[in-house]
Design an enzyme around this catalytic site. Structure first.
Site, mmCIF file in Angstrom:
data_model
loop_
_atom_site.group_PDB
_atom_site.id
_atom_site.type_symbol
_atom_site.label_atom_id
_atom_site.label_comp_id
_atom_site.label_asym_id
_atom_site.label_seq_id
_atom_site.Cartn_x
_atom_site.Cartn_y
_atom_site.Cartn_z
ATOM 1 N N ASP A 45 -1.470 -6.941 -1.830
ATOM 2 C CA ASP A 45 -1.085 -6.506 -3.394
ATOM 3 C C ASP A 45 -0.459 -7.628 -4.064
ATOM 4 O O ASP A 45 0.043 -7.462 -5.143
ATOM 5 C CB ASP A 45 -0.098 -5.329 -3.005
ATOM 6 C CG ASP A 45 0.978 -5.685 -2.268
ATOM 7 O OD1 ASP A 45 1.145 -6.727 -1.712
ATOM 8 O OD2 ASP A 45 2.072 -4.616 -2.068
ATOM 9 N N SER A 46 -0.527 -8.718 -3.371
ATOM 10 C CA SER A 46 -0.078 -10.270 -3.837
ATOM 11 C C SER A 46 -1.013 -10.480 -4.903
ATOM 12 O O SER A 46 -0.719 -11.359 -5.800
ATOM 13 C CB SER A 46 -0.170 -11.266 -2.893
ATOM 14 O OG SER A 46 -1.498 -11.184 -2.085
ATOM 15 N N ASP A 84 -3.598 -3.780 1.981
ATOM 16 C CA ASP A 84 -2.072 -3.282 1.666
ATOM 17 C C ASP A 84 -2.243 -2.029 1.108
ATOM 18 O O ASP A 84 -2.969 -1.972 -0.059
ATOM 19 C CB ASP A 84 -1.264 -4.393 0.681
ATOM 20 C CG ASP A 84 -0.522 -5.362 1.329
ATOM 21 O OD1 ASP A 84 -0.316 -5.239 2.613
ATOM 22 O OD2 ASP A 84 -0.667 -6.537 0.838
ATOM 23 N N LYS A 112 -2.188 -1.970 5.706
ATOM 24 C CA LYS A 112 -0.882 -2.738 6.002
ATOM 25 C C LYS A 112 0.327 -1.795 5.344
ATOM 26 O O LYS A 112 -0.016 -1.619 4.077
ATOM 27 C CB LYS A 112 -0.689 -4.077 5.520
ATOM 28 C CG LYS A 112 0.540 -4.614 5.957
ATOM 29 C CD LYS A 112 0.346 -6.341 6.075
ATOM 30 C CE LYS A 112 -0.089 -6.878 4.694
ATOM 31 N NZ LYS A 112 1.375 -6.807 3.832
ATOM 32 N N GLU A 114 4.462 -1.816 4.612
ATOM 33 C CA GLU A 114 5.740 -2.652 4.154
ATOM 34 C C GLU A 114 6.865 -1.656 4.746
ATOM 35 O O GLU A 114 6.991 -0.572 4.193
ATOM 36 C CB GLU A 114 5.996 -3.341 3.293
ATOM 37 C CG GLU A 114 4.920 -4.110 2.693
ATOM 38 C CD GLU A 114 5.183 -4.903 1.446
ATOM 39 O OE1 GLU A 114 6.476 -4.904 1.028
ATOM 40 O OE2 GLU A 114 4.425 -5.730 0.889
ATOM 41 N N GLU A 181 7.294 -11.760 7.867
ATOM 42 C CA GLU A 181 7.340 -12.648 6.636
ATOM 43 C C GLU A 181 8.753 -13.182 6.562
ATOM 44 O O GLU A 181 9.881 -12.477 6.619
ATOM 45 C CB GLU A 181 6.896 -12.017 5.441
ATOM 46 C CG GLU A 181 7.039 -12.635 4.274
ATOM 47 C CD GLU A 181 6.395 -12.219 3.165
ATOM 48 O OE1 GLU A 181 6.330 -13.003 2.109
ATOM 49 O OE2 GLU A 181 5.548 -11.343 2.938
#
EC number: 2.1.2.11
Length: 266
Positions: A45-46, A84, A112, A114, A181
């Site tokens: 999602d970057s 993501d 993924k 978070e 991270e």
């Protein structure tokens, strides 16, 4: 070369060979990166920041993640694709499950998530459904407002203890991989040794089982002209993008990247 699978990644951890992971958002770069030997393509999602120009990943929708996953799938030549789940997917377990299915249908091999130990329930449910999950701990960009910015996590002992506990709990819940991270290198090494699943680092030192960077960062591209401490510009000294990506893969595999200067102290 045979396609990279979760079994491949587990074997790399056991053998000690490092895993090279790189973000990717389209078919052409997927083809280029997979041909250059990148083990894992992360549809991150970057993209909200490097493609769309937002100041965080929060505005990205899961439908956009599915779109870019499908693009990457069409260009991929054997790498494992991880996608993501967007921030909007986190408001309920039911939404998380539905959105994960959408991403798998679009071509992801793993999704993924978070967060921390509270992810145990959706991870367990997804594992039961046959959806592999990569858990993302440490600096989780979707929580940037809670952290007060993009800051190193785990320097305080209470934080470090919680991250260790979260990693173990999420592995037990069924997580197939872990991404750390911006955590101190020593802590990342401890967590990598404490779990049996592959651990990928970004700003987490050289002792993790593999490394990931944002494609644009490692090619020296930035909207701000500044790069995070953990980034190395692999275009320097190279004549082409494929050569730069191949140089990144070599550096990860021979553990010349990351160097001490790319990590963080406790």
């Amino acid at each position: 070369m045979p396609d990279v699978t979760l079994t491949t990644l587990q074997g790399l951890k056991q053998s000690g060979e490092k895993i090279a992971m790189l973000t990717c958002y389209d078919a052409t770069f997927a083809h280029t990166a997979s041909q250059a030997g990148v083990d894992v393509l992360l549809v991150g999602d970057s993209l909200g920041m490097v493609l769309q120009g937002h100041d965080s990943t929060l505005p990205v929708s899961n439908e956009e993640m599915a779109y870019h996953t499908a693009c990457v799938k069409r260009g991929n030549k054997g790498s494992l694709i991880v996608t993501d789940l967007a921030f909007e997917s986190s408001h309920s377990v039911a939404q998380t499950l539905a959105d994960a299915v959408r991403l798998m249908q679009a071509g992801a091999h793993m999704v993924k998530l978070e967060g921390g130990v509270w992810l145990a329930e959706p991870i367990a449910r997804l594992a039961q459904m046959g959806v592999p999950v990569c858990a993302h701990l440490g600096l989780t960009p979707q929580a940037v407002n809670l952290f007060g910015g993009f800051k190193v996590q785990g320097r305080q002992e209470t934080q470090a203890r919680q991250l260790r506990a979260d990693a173990i709990a999420l592995e037990q819940a069924g997580a197939a991989m872990l991404l750390l991270e911006c955590v101190p290198s020593v802590l990342a090494e401890e967590i990598t040794q404490a779990v049996k699943i592959p651990v990928i680092g970004i700003g987490a030192g050289a002792a993790t089982d593999g490394q990931v960077l944002v494609m644009h960062d490692m090619l020296g591209l930035s909207l701000t002209g500044r790069s995070p401490k953990f980034v190395k510009d692999f275009m320097q000294g190279q004549e082409s993008i494929p050569a730069a990506i191949a140089a990144y893969v070599r550096a990860v595999k021979d553990v010349s990247f990351p160097a001490a200067e790319h990590g963080f102290n406790a």
